[in-house]
Design an enzyme around this catalytic site. Sequence first.
Site, PDB file in Angstrom:
ATOM      1  N   GLY A  76     -62.101  24.192 -30.672  1.00 31.72           N
ATOM      2  CA  GLY A  76     -62.549  25.578 -30.719  1.00 31.72           C
ATOM      3  C   GLY A  76     -61.528  26.592 -30.242  1.00 31.72           C
ATOM      4  O   GLY A  76     -61.789  27.327 -29.314  1.00 31.72           O
ATOM      5  N   ILE A 139     -61.532  15.039 -16.572  1.00 30.31           N
ATOM      6  CA  ILE A 139     -61.463  13.741 -15.891  1.00 30.31           C
ATOM      7  C   ILE A 139     -60.005  13.407 -15.556  1.00 30.31           C
ATOM      8  O   ILE A 139     -59.739  12.589 -14.695  1.00 30.31           O
ATOM      9  CB  ILE A 139     -62.080  12.605 -16.737  1.00 30.31           C
ATOM     10  CG1 ILE A 139     -61.326  12.386 -18.047  1.00 30.31           C
ATOM     11  CG2 ILE A 139     -63.564  12.845 -16.977  1.00 30.31           C
ATOM     12  CD1 ILE A 139     -61.631  11.048 -18.709  1.00 30.31           C
ATOM     13  N   ASP A 140     -59.049  14.046 -16.259  1.00 25.29           N
ATOM     14  CA  ASP A 140     -57.634  13.679 -16.095  1.00 25.29           C
ATOM     15  C   ASP A 140     -57.026  14.184 -14.774  1.00 25.29           C
ATOM     16  O   ASP A 140     -55.975  13.712 -14.357  1.00 25.29           O
ATOM     17  CB  ASP A 140     -56.796  14.260 -17.240  1.00 25.29           C
ATOM     18  CG  ASP A 140     -57.282  13.824 -18.607  1.00 25.29           C
ATOM     19  OD1 ASP A 140     -57.951  12.774 -18.687  1.00 25.29           O
ATOM     20  OD2 ASP A 140     -57.003  14.536 -19.596  1.00 25.29           O
ATOM     21  N   GLN A 285     -65.483   6.668 -19.705  1.00 27.41           N
ATOM     22  CA  GLN A 285     -64.971   7.389 -18.534  1.00 27.41           C
ATOM     23  C   GLN A 285     -65.454   8.836 -18.481  1.00 27.41           C
ATOM     24  O   GLN A 285     -65.402   9.482 -17.440  1.00 27.41           O
ATOM     25  CB  GLN A 285     -63.433   7.377 -18.536  1.00 27.41           C
ATOM     26  CG  GLN A 285     -62.873   6.004 -18.292  1.00 27.41           C
ATOM     27  CD  GLN A 285     -61.443   5.860 -18.806  1.00 27.41           C
ATOM     28  OE1 GLN A 285     -60.501   6.001 -18.050  1.00 27.41           O
ATOM     29  NE2 GLN A 285     -61.277   5.573 -20.084  1.00 27.41           N
ATOM     30  N   ARG A 286     -65.871   9.364 -19.613  1.00 20.21           N
ATOM     31  CA  ARG A 286     -66.330  10.755 -19.634  1.00 20.21           C
ATOM     32  C   ARG A 286     -67.857  10.865 -19.549  1.00 20.21           C
ATOM     33  O   ARG A 286     -68.393  11.952 -19.355  1.00 20.21           O
ATOM     34  CB  ARG A 286     -65.854  11.431 -20.925  1.00 20.21           C
ATOM     35  CG  ARG A 286     -64.371  11.669 -20.980  1.00 20.21           C
ATOM     36  CD  ARG A 286     -64.049  13.100 -21.357  1.00 20.21           C
ATOM     37  NE  ARG A 286     -64.595  13.500 -22.616  1.00 20.21           N
ATOM     38  CZ  ARG A 286     -63.911  13.591 -23.752  1.00 20.21           C
ATOM     39  NH1 ARG A 286     -62.625  13.300 -23.764  1.00 20.21           N
ATOM     40  NH2 ARG A 286     -64.494  13.993 -24.849  1.00 20.21           N
TER      41      ARG A 286
HETATM   42  O1  F6P Z   1     -58.663  15.212 -21.487  1.00 20.14           O
HETATM   43  C1  F6P Z   1     -59.729  14.322 -21.364  1.00 20.14           C
HETATM   44  C2  F6P Z   1     -59.568  13.169 -22.325  1.00 20.14           C
HETATM   45  O2  F6P Z   1     -60.667  12.293 -22.128  1.00 20.14           O
HETATM   46  C3  F6P Z   1     -58.241  12.405 -22.210  1.00 20.14           C
HETATM   47  O3  F6P Z   1     -58.203  11.563 -21.083  1.00 20.14           O
HETATM   48  C4  F6P Z   1     -58.188  11.725 -23.546  1.00 20.14           C
HETATM   49  O4  F6P Z   1     -56.869  11.456 -23.934  1.00 20.14           O
HETATM   50  C5  F6P Z   1     -58.801  12.734 -24.462  1.00 20.14           C
HETATM   51  O5  F6P Z   1     -59.590  13.609 -23.662  1.00 20.14           O
HETATM   52  C6  F6P Z   1     -59.658  12.162 -25.549  1.00 20.14           C
HETATM   53  O6  F6P Z   1     -60.095  13.195 -26.350  1.00 20.14           O
HETATM   54  P1  F6P Z   1     -61.196  13.025 -27.500  1.00 20.14           P
HETATM   55  O7  F6P Z   1     -62.534  13.115 -26.840  1.00 20.14           O
HETATM   56  O8  F6P Z   1     -60.911  14.163 -28.403  1.00 20.14           O
HETATM   57  O9  F6P Z   1     -60.979  11.684 -28.126  1.00 20.14           O
END
Ligand code: F6P
Length: 360
Positions: A76, A139-140, A285-286
């Site tokens: 976006g 998360i990074d 992880q997210r």
């Molecule tokens: O920036 C957060 C993150 O989860 C990174 O660790 C990872 O490389 C990226 O986003 C993944 O993005 P997407 O959700 O677009 O695959």
Amino acid sequence: MKRIGILTGGGDAPGLNAVIRAAVKTAIYEYDSEVLGIRNGYDGFIEANGIVPLTIESVRGLLPRGGTILGAANRGNPYARKIIRDGKEVMIDVSDEIIKGIKRLEMDALLVLGGDGTLHIAHELYKKGAPIIGVPKTIDNDIGGTELTFGFDTAVNTATEAIDKLHTTAEAHHRVMVLELMGRDAGFIALHAGVAGGADVILIPEIPFKFESILTQVRQRVRDGYLFSIIVVSEGAKPYGGEQVFSRGGDEIYVPRLGGIGQRVGEFIEKNGFESRVTVLGHLQRGGSPTPFDRWLATRFGAAAVRLAAEGKFDRMVALRAGKIVDVLLGEVIAITKRVDVNDDAVLAARGMSVSFGDE
Ligand code: F6P
């Protein structure tokens, strides 16, 4: 302050809803202000039904919920929005529409919850007159000006749990287990989870590695009587003199997608005589409920962002420094590239306990 807006940009991170909840409650209870939510990042200013009122009722029960009730959009960018014109894809700049939207909706402040890309755009919009306040999300943990971002602690918890689980099966089968973790160009998740989970090798983007060094560590462990090893690889790690590994290239909308270095490491280990398995933890992880620490940080950030709005301190981001919530200029934040300090005590502590970073 009569009315504020909130949007969540970029990818999601555990704790976004906790920030929204804290901001809405603080704005309503402390400042008697209205709150509008903007859906799907900046897109909500442009798309139909993109604006929703946020009330105490709408944030009830949000504290433990992952994701974001407002939706996220990591494509976006209002400065490069893809549309179809005369049957062709073209990129247009809709940043003026955002500014008009903020004025039309009579927002006295716009809270932008996002990572580096979203905050960069926020700073540009401020220059065009938007009353922006940033909240650092990822998360990074790679946003400058703040010691921590919300979402990081939850990701480290999830990654550490994964390492613990890999440990038991690695030991049972005498295998080398490789775990690829997220983090983009910063190795914070891999370093923290690797240390917390007792990994034998930790590979991070800040320390280029040699494949041979990994093997040396695995062999040494076997000589010491440990027939298994745990290797944690950050997705952005790269071999000495080599390149990062991507699973997909980038374009005007998407940044290139990192992924695949874990597989390369696993194949190398296996080729050299050690049975190996690779796990890519990915978006686990997210996801999920934020940890108590992330809820605590997100709540403090959300409340502090509203206080900044009330003071009219725009173009600033709330941040954590030495345990206190402070604010920093967005211009300063986006100028910093925050990475793992390779001389950090965590790196030295791990090295001292014979953890290999693949560089020796
Ligand atoms: O920036 C957060 C993150 O989860 C990174 O660790 C990872 O490389 C990226 O986003 C993944 O993005 P997407 O959700 O677009 O695959």
